[in-house]
Design a protein around this motif. Structure first.
Motif, PDB file in Angstrom:
ATOM      1  N   LYS A 110       0.847  -1.191   0.000  1.00 49.28           N
ATOM      2  CA  LYS A 110       0.000   0.000   0.000  1.00 49.28           C
ATOM      3  C   LYS A 110       0.880   1.238   0.000  1.00 49.28           C
ATOM      4  CE  LYS A 110      -3.996   2.152   2.172  1.00 49.28           C
ATOM      5  NZ  LYS A 110      -5.010   2.069   3.252  1.00 49.28           N
TER       6      LYS A 110
ATOM      7  N   GLN B  38     -10.776 -12.433  -2.821  1.00 46.70           N
ATOM      8  CA  GLN B  38      -9.807 -11.692  -2.032  1.00 46.70           C
ATOM      9  C   GLN B  38     -10.344 -11.412  -0.637  1.00 46.70           C
ATOM     10  OE1 GLN B  38      -8.666  -7.751  -3.414  1.00 46.70           O
ATOM     11  NE2 GLN B  38      -6.682  -7.898  -2.390  1.00 46.70           N
ATOM     12  N   PRO B  40      -9.579  -9.536   3.145  1.00 55.82           N
ATOM     13  CA  PRO B  40      -8.842  -8.331   3.589  1.00 55.82           C
ATOM     14  C   PRO B  40      -7.415  -8.653   3.995  1.00 55.82           C
ATOM     15  CG  PRO B  40     -11.051  -8.364   4.529  1.00 55.82           C
ATOM     16  CD  PRO B  40     -10.872  -9.682   3.850  1.00 55.82           C
ATOM     17  N   GLY B  41      -6.474  -7.822   3.530  1.00 55.03           N
ATOM     18  CA  GLY B  41      -5.077  -8.007   3.894  1.00 55.03           C
ATOM     19  C   GLY B  41      -4.342  -9.048   3.071  1.00 55.03           C
ATOM     20  N   ALA B  86     -16.035 -11.942   1.304  1.00 49.50           N
ATOM     21  CA  ALA B  86     -14.803 -11.544   0.630  1.00 49.50           C
ATOM     22  C   ALA B  86     -15.187 -10.674  -0.564  1.00 49.50           C
ATOM     23  CB  ALA B  86     -14.027 -12.771   0.139  1.00 49.50           C
ATOM     24  N   THR B  87     -14.186 -10.185  -1.257  1.00 53.80           N
ATOM     25  CA  THR B  87     -14.420  -9.502  -2.527  1.00 53.80           C
ATOM     26  C   THR B  87     -14.121 -10.474  -3.658  1.00 53.80           C
ATOM     27  OG1 THR B  87     -13.840  -7.348  -1.588  1.00 53.80           O
ATOM     28  CG2 THR B  87     -13.788  -7.544  -3.983  1.00 53.80           C
ATOM     29  N   GLN B 106     -18.297  -7.008  -3.403  1.00 54.02           N
ATOM     30  CA  GLN B 106     -18.007  -7.280  -1.989  1.00 54.02           C
ATOM     31  C   GLN B 106     -19.183  -8.060  -1.402  1.00 54.02           C
ATOM     32  OE1 GLN B 106     -16.993  -3.814   0.277  1.00 54.02           O
ATOM     33  NE2 GLN B 106     -16.366  -4.975   2.065  1.00 54.02           N
TER      34      GLN B 106
END
Lengths: 114, 111
Positions: A110, B38, B40-41, B86-87, B106
């Motif tokens: 990021k 995907q 998060p993170g 998730a996305t 999302q």
């Protein structure tokens, strides 16, 4: 090991300063990619290496540079960061070119430009 | 011009329901359509994919339905679980290594 590693996870940069992001993979993949991801937008392909051949997208040609000193490593270089460069940068790799290969992504870096 | 479009931008379903995520594309030359998940993170990870010669692909609770004539496809997640939150990115490519992604959906699965 199917990991693509990116360093650093977070990076702060000043407007006008250079930025260098690093990616590595140990899967002996021929192709490595860099994507730019902004919130609520699609990952945007910036460039990719097939072996030692660099392919840059036409609309980002002058904004990003890259190097691949060996099969495992690939960098993304921004010569002079602007506010619009703030984004998540995702590195990915795949086995080959021109085939429907699975992409393996890193967790991303990021970048915040202030 | 965006090559791949997804809808809805966000979707909330209850545990056990079927989530339906939609995708459409512009370029008739696209012949490979992967979906990436995907959390998060983390970076996106391949979930399931389909080639344009097929109209359906199943993998457990995940099914892709593909309509080549209308240039549309959808991802169905049956018996949705909170861990599916998730996305989800729809993507498309042809034999030139350029893989185009949609903006993502999302998904939130409520217990």
């Amino acid at each position: 090991d199917t990991t693509v590693k990116q360093n650093p996870r977070y990076k702060l940069a000043r407007v006008g300063k250079p930025v260098n992001l690093i990616c590595s993979q140990t899967m002996n993949h021929d192709t490595m990619y860099w994507y730019q991801k902004k919130p609520n937008q699609a990952p945007k392909l910036l460039l990719f290496y097939y072996d030692k051949i660099l392919n840059r997208e036409a609309d980002t040609f002058e904004k990003f540079q890259s190097s691949r000193p060996n099969n495992s490593f690939c960098s993304l270089y921004i010569g002079s960061a602007g506010l619009e460069y703030s984004a998540m940068y995702l590195c990915a790799s795949s086995r080959a070119q021109g085939t429907n290969e699975r992409l393996f992504f890193g967790h991303g870096t990021k970048l915040s430009v202030l | 011009q965006q090559q791949v479009r997804q809808s809805p931008q966000s979707l909330t379903v209850w545990e056990g329901e079927t989530a339906i995520l939609n995708c459409s594309y512009e370029n008739s030359a696209f012949d490979y359509f992967p979906w990436y998940q995907q959390f998060p993170g983390e970076g996106p990870a391949l979930l399931i994919s389909i080639l344009s010669v097929s109209d359906k692909k199943e993998d457990g609770r995940f099914t892709i339905f593909f309509n080549k004539r209308e240039k549309k496809l959808s991802l169905h997640i049956a018996d949705s679980q909170p861990g599916d939150s998730a996305t989800y990115f729809c993507a498309a490519s042809w034999s030139n290594n350029r893989i185009f992604f949609g903006d993502g959906t999302q998904l939130v699965v409520k217990p």
